[in-house]
Design an enzyme around this catalytic site. Structure first.
Site, PDB file in Angstrom:
ATOM      1  N   SER A 139       0.869  -1.199   0.097  1.00 28.93           N
ATOM      2  CA  SER A 139      -0.068  -0.009  -0.181  1.00 28.93           C
ATOM      3  C   SER A 139       0.934   1.364   0.136  1.00 28.93           C
ATOM      4  CB  SER A 139      -0.876  -0.127   1.040  1.00 28.93           C
ATOM      5  OG  SER A 139      -1.443   1.342   1.275  1.00 28.93           O
ATOM      6  N   TYR A 152      -2.996  -0.578  10.337  1.00 27.84           N
ATOM      7  CA  TYR A 152      -2.769  -1.155   8.797  1.00 27.84           C
ATOM      8  C   TYR A 152      -1.444  -0.605   8.289  1.00 27.84           C
ATOM      9  CZ  TYR A 152      -4.108  -1.400   3.842  1.00 27.84           C
ATOM     10  OH  TYR A 152      -4.085  -1.578   2.298  1.00 27.84           O
TER      11      TYR A 152
END
Length: 250
Positions: A139, A152
């Site tokens: 990401s 996350y």
């Protein structure tokens, strides 16, 4: 590397980015999708050619072992593993009811440790092929964390480091390793996964899948999809500015 006539495993392949990858690659590859929700997997299998499914929770050790054994038995030619399954909790560390410890543990397990385990178990099989690859879906958050995705971001940063180390380790075994390591780093993507943080403003999962295919064809190992490319340039010039930018509207 070639993007046809492969046997590809996609974790989290029943929805979102994983499903779009399955759609794209199923035209001229054998695709195996796995996930916890059998109904989603079966629906995809009915709609797509050359797609098979194996229901498995990648966080469950017994499920993973059964998955690996089935792949060895039924798909000994497996040569691409796309570690796509992921988990995100949206919360702030300053929230007294955040349960940050529990949420961070779940994210580290799903987004990092489960990938380490599956990779370790499947690496010997991929090393038997003429050409093979692991694709880890990371990401933009691996570069700079956002305040609403603290666990996350940490888990994706860990996956980023792991992908680099795995790639270098394989290159030290052989300057032209059989098994290549790709890392796909999307920005915000318009899927149900990101609906709580404005996913409708993100790029399409189809675009992410297309970027992956292009990167595989060109052996681009770290894949900065969409806005991630410009953000990475900012990060290189000023990590502090990148950190402020990703948290500007949070």
């Amino acid at each position: 590397m070639k993007t046809s006539n492969n046997t590809i495993l996609i974790t989290g392949g029943g929805s979102g980015i994983g499903l779009e990858m399955a759609k794209l690659f199923s035209a001229d590859n054998t695709v195996i999708i796995t996930g916890r929700t059998a109904d989603k997997l079966h629906k995809a299998v009915k709609e797509l050619p050359n797609v098979k499914s194996i229901t498995a929770d990648i966080n469950n050790a017994e499920d993973v072992q059964n998955l690996v054994e089935k792949l060895h038995a039924d798909h000994p030619d497996l040569n691409i593993v796309i570690n796509n399954a992921g988990l995100a909790h949206y919360f702030r560390l300053t929230d007294p009811n955040a349960n940050a410890f529990e949420k961070a543990g779940e994210e580290i397990m799903t987004n990092y440790l489960s990938i380490v385990r599956l990779t370790e178990k499947l690496l010997p099989l991929l090393q038997k092929q003429q050409e093979a690859a692991f694709v880890n879906v990371s990401s933009i958050a691996a570069f700079s964390p956002g305040v609403v995705l603290p666990g996350y971001a940490v888990s994706k940063a860990a996956l980023h480091s792991y992908s680099q180390v795995l790639r270098i380790s394989l290159e030290k075994l052989d300057k032209q390793p059989v098994v290549k390591v790709f890392e796909l780093m999307p920005p915000l993507v318009n899927t149900s996964f990101s609906k709580d943080i404005g996913g409708e403003n993100g790029i399409s999962p189809q675009d992410v899948a297309l970027e992956l295919k292009k990167a595989l064809e060109n052996d681009t190992y770290e894949i900065h999809v969409g806005a991630t490319a410009e953000f990475y340039k900012l990060y290189l010039s000023s990590p502090e500015a990148a950190l402020q930018a990703i948290n500007a509207t949070k």
